[in-house]
Scaffold this motif. Structure first.
Motif, PDB file in Angstrom:
ATOM      1  N   LEU A   9       2.804  36.691  26.206  1.00 28.29           N
ATOM      2  CA  LEU A   9       1.409  37.049  26.455  1.00 28.29           C
ATOM      3  C   LEU A   9       0.918  38.094  25.456  1.00 28.29           C
ATOM      4  O   LEU A   9      -0.029  38.813  25.718  1.00 28.29           O
ATOM      5  CB  LEU A   9       1.252  37.596  27.887  1.00 28.29           C
ATOM      6  CG  LEU A   9       1.640  36.629  29.016  1.00 28.29           C
ATOM      7  CD1 LEU A   9       1.582  37.347  30.364  1.00 28.29           C
ATOM      8  CD2 LEU A   9       0.729  35.419  29.027  1.00 28.29           C
ATOM      9  N   ASN A  10       1.588  38.157  24.296  1.00 35.39           N
ATOM     10  CA  ASN A  10       1.269  39.207  23.326  1.00 35.39           C
ATOM     11  C   ASN A  10       0.156  38.812  22.364  1.00 35.39           C
ATOM     12  O   ASN A  10      -0.436  39.662  21.718  1.00 35.39           O
ATOM     13  CB  ASN A  10       2.520  39.574  22.512  1.00 35.39           C
ATOM     14  CG  ASN A  10       3.601  40.172  23.393  1.00 35.39           C
ATOM     15  OD1 ASN A  10       3.302  40.810  24.394  1.00 35.39           O
ATOM     16  ND2 ASN A  10       4.853  39.950  23.031  1.00 35.39           N
ATOM     17  N   GLU A  11      -0.117  37.531  22.222  1.00 30.32           N
ATOM     18  CA  GLU A  11      -1.124  37.078  21.263  1.00 30.32           C
ATOM     19  C   GLU A  11      -2.283  36.367  21.969  1.00 30.32           C
ATOM     20  O   GLU A  11      -2.684  35.278  21.579  1.00 30.32           O
ATOM     21  CB  GLU A  11      -0.492  36.136  20.231  1.00 30.32           C
ATOM     22  CG  GLU A  11       0.230  36.853  19.097  1.00 30.32           C
ATOM     23  CD  GLU A  11       1.630  37.311  19.511  1.00 30.32           C
ATOM     24  OE1 GLU A  11       2.001  38.449  19.183  1.00 30.32           O
ATOM     25  OE2 GLU A  11       2.334  36.541  20.165  1.00 30.32           O
ATOM     26  N   GLU A  12      -2.779  36.966  23.033  1.00 28.11           N
ATOM     27  CA  GLU A  12      -3.969  36.483  23.733  1.00 28.11           C
ATOM     28  C   GLU A  12      -3.767  35.118  24.377  1.00 28.11           C
ATOM     29  O   GLU A  12      -4.717  34.336  24.522  1.00 28.11           O
ATOM     30  CB  GLU A  12      -5.184  36.419  22.787  1.00 28.11           C
ATOM     31  CG  GLU A  12      -5.539  37.770  22.172  1.00 28.11           C
ATOM     32  CD  GLU A  12      -6.732  37.677  21.226  1.00 28.11           C
ATOM     33  OE1 GLU A  12      -7.239  36.542  21.049  1.00 28.11           O
ATOM     34  OE2 GLU A  12      -7.144  38.705  20.693  1.00 28.11           O
ATOM     35  N   GLN A  13      -2.552  34.795  24.781  1.00 24.21           N
ATOM     36  CA  GLN A  13      -2.351  33.548  25.533  1.00 24.21           C
ATOM     37  C   GLN A  13      -3.012  33.676  26.910  1.00 24.21           C
ATOM     38  O   GLN A  13      -3.072  34.776  27.476  1.00 24.21           O
ATOM     39  CB  GLN A  13      -0.855  33.242  25.702  1.00 24.21           C
ATOM     40  CG  GLN A  13      -0.168  32.775  24.436  1.00 24.21           C
ATOM     41  CD  GLN A  13       0.490  33.921  23.689  1.00 24.21           C
ATOM     42  OE1 GLN A  13       0.089  35.066  23.828  1.00 24.21           O
ATOM     43  NE2 GLN A  13       1.494  33.610  22.880  1.00 24.21           N
ATOM     44  N   ASP A  14      -3.468  32.551  27.422  1.00 24.62           N
ATOM     45  CA  ASP A  14      -4.071  32.531  28.751  1.00 24.62           C
ATOM     46  C   ASP A  14      -2.969  32.735  29.789  1.00 24.62           C
ATOM     47  O   ASP A  14      -2.077  31.892  29.917  1.00 24.62           O
ATOM     48  CB  ASP A  14      -4.766  31.177  28.969  1.00 24.62           C
ATOM     49  CG  ASP A  14      -5.524  31.132  30.297  1.00 24.62           C
ATOM     50  OD1 ASP A  14      -5.293  32.008  31.152  1.00 24.62           O
ATOM     51  OD2 ASP A  14      -6.324  30.205  30.484  1.00 24.62           O
ATOM     52  N   LYS A  42      -7.173  27.434  22.645  1.00 24.51           N
ATOM     53  CA  LYS A  42      -8.320  28.263  23.056  1.00 24.51           C
ATOM     54  C   LYS A  42      -9.573  27.724  22.371  1.00 24.51           C
ATOM     55  O   LYS A  42      -9.902  28.088  21.250  1.00 24.51           O
ATOM     56  CB  LYS A  42      -8.098  29.733  22.676  1.00 24.51           C
ATOM     57  CG  LYS A  42      -9.160  30.670  23.241  1.00 24.51           C
ATOM     58  CD  LYS A  42      -8.836  32.111  22.913  1.00 24.51           C
ATOM     59  CE  LYS A  42      -9.851  33.061  23.510  1.00 24.51           C
ATOM     60  NZ  LYS A  42      -9.547  34.485  23.193  1.00 24.51           N
ATOM     61  N   PRO A 112      -5.156  29.768  18.479  1.00 24.02           N
ATOM     62  CA  PRO A 112      -5.454  31.047  17.832  1.00 24.02           C
ATOM     63  C   PRO A 112      -4.584  31.249  16.592  1.00 24.02           C
ATOM     64  O   PRO A 112      -3.409  30.888  16.572  1.00 24.02           O
ATOM     65  CB  PRO A 112      -5.140  32.074  18.921  1.00 24.02           C
ATOM     66  CG  PRO A 112      -5.395  31.336  20.197  1.00 24.02           C
ATOM     67  CD  PRO A 112      -4.945  29.924  19.931  1.00 24.02           C
ATOM     68  N   GLN A 115      -1.165  32.844  16.840  1.00 20.13           N
ATOM     69  CA  GLN A 115      -0.214  31.994  17.558  1.00 20.13           C
ATOM     70  C   GLN A 115       0.228  30.824  16.682  1.00 20.13           C
ATOM     71  O   GLN A 115       1.402  30.435  16.685  1.00 20.13           O
ATOM     72  CB  GLN A 115      -0.848  31.471  18.849  1.00 20.13           C
ATOM     73  CG  GLN A 115      -1.169  32.559  19.869  1.00 20.13           C
ATOM     74  CD  GLN A 115      -1.763  31.984  21.138  1.00 20.13           C
ATOM     75  OE1 GLN A 115      -1.335  30.932  21.623  1.00 20.13           O
ATOM     76  NE2 GLN A 115      -2.755  32.663  21.713  1.00 20.13           N
TER      77      GLN A 115
END
Length: 231
Positions: A9-14, A42, A112, A115
């Motif tokens: 969850l470090n790279e703006e994952q939902d 995304k 992203p 990611q």
């Protein structure tokens, strides 16, 4: 489950997408299979059920939710069938794609950028490991070679020249007397008059003289040839 996969969850994952995927992956992972990275689609518009890419040490898993997120399709490709991976960065996210050895092209857009870079790097690492295994099934045998410097010199040992054989030969030596002429010492039998045992003993005596440095190799070979011709 969120705590277990918090590192994804470090790279703006939902977070909801990660939780839904990981809850199903437990039953899909093979023995010794570990998840390396999860990238989540995304799109510019609100996407309730985005597609995801799961990278493991054994394969790529494409996760596609369906039926309003109640079910999910999984398509996997093991690393040995992957021919190459690609990333194309656009204004809105990146497109990650890969090709298989059967000329199949698979791609997912709106990943992203950070990611996409992470899964691209991870894929390259796995393909490199497949091409150049680092002794996973065999132990490396290392042979340690002494490091001798060319500047090192061999220490010279002082030797003493021996001019009298009597100084190094024991008094009770049974070595035969060596003569330079064709004559034999008084009382000694000729070689052709000796028995097999006597010839063998004589050959052993010459060998001891050679080992002690009292005769040369050429002399020993001549004596040996002569004796063997009589045996």
């Amino acid at each position: 489950m969120k705590e277990q996969f918090k590192k994804f969850l470090n790279e703006e994952q939902d977070p909801k997408a990660i939780e839904k995927i990981t809850s199903k992956l437990n039953d899909l992972l093979m023995k010794n299979e570990e998840i390396g990275y999860i990238a989540v689609q995304k799109k510019p518009a609100i996407t309730v059920f985005p597609d995801s890419i799961v990278m493991t040490n054994k394969r790529i898993i494409i996760c596609k939710p369906k039926n309003l997120g109640l079910s999910m399709d999984f398509i996997d490709f093991t690393w040995d069938v992957i021919d190459g991976t690609f990333v194309k960065e656009n204004i809105l996210g990146s497109e990650f794609s890969f090709s298989t050895k059967t000329e199949l092209q698979v791609s997912i857009d709106y990943i992203p950028k950070i990611q996409a870079r992470k899964i691209f790097t991870y894929a390259k690492e796995q393909l490199d490991l497949l091409k150049n295994p680092k002794g996973n099934n065999s132990e490396e045998i290392k042979i340690q070679v002494p490091d001798y410097s060319p500047e090192e010199s061999v220490e010279e040992m002082e030797t003493e020249e021996v001019t009298n054989y009597a100084e190094i030969m024991p008094a009770s030596s049974s070595f035969p007397e060596i003569t330079t002429a064709n004559t034999l010492p008084v009382g000694e039998k000729k070689s052709n008059e000796l028995s097999q045992d006597e010839l063998f003993e004589k050959l052993q005596n010459y060998k001891r003289l050679l080992d002690n440095g009292l005769i040369l190799q050429g002399e020993y070979d001549a004596f040996k040839k002569e004796i063997l011709s009589l045996m």
